[in-house]
Write an enzyme that holds these catalytic residues in place. Structure first.
Site, PDB file in Angstrom:
ATOM      1  N   SER A 186       0.750  -1.192   0.000  1.00 34.68           N
ATOM      2  CA  SER A 186       0.000   0.000   0.000  1.00 34.68           C
ATOM      3  C   SER A 186       0.807   1.282   0.000  1.00 34.68           C
ATOM      4  O   SER A 186       0.327   2.205  -0.584  1.00 34.68           O
ATOM      5  CB  SER A 186      -1.029  -0.001   1.094  1.00 34.68           C
ATOM      6  OG  SER A 186      -0.502  -0.149   2.335  1.00 34.68           O
ATOM      7  N   ARG A 187       1.993   1.368   0.588  1.00 36.18           N
ATOM      8  CA  ARG A 187       2.710   2.644   0.577  1.00 36.18           C
ATOM      9  C   ARG A 187       4.200   2.415   0.843  1.00 36.18           C
ATOM     10  O   ARG A 187       4.583   1.542   1.612  1.00 36.18           O
ATOM     11  CB  ARG A 187       2.130   3.570   1.653  1.00 36.18           C
ATOM     12  CG  ARG A 187       2.878   4.887   1.813  1.00 36.18           C
ATOM     13  CD  ARG A 187       2.112   5.814   2.718  1.00 36.18           C
ATOM     14  NE  ARG A 187       2.947   6.827   3.325  1.00 36.18           N
ATOM     15  CZ  ARG A 187       2.501   7.829   4.068  1.00 36.18           C
ATOM     16  NH1 ARG A 187       1.202   7.931   4.305  1.00 36.18           N
ATOM     17  NH2 ARG A 187       3.320   8.709   4.592  1.00 36.18           N
TER      18      ARG A 187
END
Length: 221
Positions: A186-187
């Site tokens: 996700s990041r």
């Protein structure tokens, strides 16, 4: 080509989907319900295959640029106080990965791994301000020839529950080389020196091992 971290999930999903399609064929008499179940199962399988895709991206390493470690969108460019390793001010560039992005993490620069640590944590949404310090994450520091030490963090989001990190302390790594994977997440945060020039803008889409994130500041700047 699919990433090795997805092999078990892909094989399991394939057999489950086949079982659902066959079960629907033999045990459901209503044609439209049968069709919806079969199509939905195939769509889920396609999404899983897409998520674990691993396109080949040959890189000619350069010591003067930091390349994007992942595909996604730049959601943060700011100066931060880094407290885990550097304990000083750093330029942070954060890249958010949607479920449709390639989730392979690649080394942003060539160098030596000087620090690699996993932190268990929460699963806040990836754009939450505290996700960098409170979510499940790994922190990796590379010593590079031109930029000195740079860092990156793989950060799990609300969906992700498994971060894979290949970086081992003392290891020599090459720019663009496979550094890990974030399953369903996700990041990635880059932690860069203050004296480098950021080459991207907020909301810009970047491509792992292709887009230049930062470069060496020219002496006359």
């Amino acid at each position: 080509m699919f990433h090795k971290e997805g092999q078990k999930i892909i094989i399991t999903a394939f057999f489950i989907v086949v079982a659902i399609i066959l079960s629907a064929h033999f045990y459901i008499d209503v044609p439209w319900i049968k069709l919806i179940i079969q199509i939905a199962s195939l769509v889920i399988l396609v999404l899983i295959l897409q998520f674990f895709r691993n396109p080949k991206r040959p890189v000619t390493p350069t010591f003067d640029e930091i390349l994007a470690p992942v595909d996604g969108k730049v959601v943060v460019i700011e100066e931060v106080e880094e407290t885990e390793y550097f304990k000083d001010r750093r330029k942070q560039v954060s890249i958010f990965m949607s479920p449709l992005n390639v989730h392979v993490t690649r080394y942003a620069a060539s160098g030596t791994v000087t620090y690699s640590k996993y932190h268990p944590g929460k699963y806040l949404v990836a754009w939450h301000p505290k996700s960098s310090t409170e979510n499940e994450r790994t922190t990796v520091i590379l010593h590079t020839p031109k930029f000195g030490e740079i860092g990156y963090r793989q950060i799990a989001g609300a969906v992700a529950r498994r971060i894979v990190n290949y970086a081992e302390e003392g290891e020599q790594v090459a720019q663009g080389q496979d550094a890990g994977f974030i399953k369903f997440g996700s990041r990635v945060d880059l932690l860069l020196p203050l004296d480098c020039d950021i080459a991207v803008k907020l909301n810009q889409k970047v491509v792992g091992a292709r887009t230049c994130i930062a470069s060496i500041r020219k002496k006359d700047d």
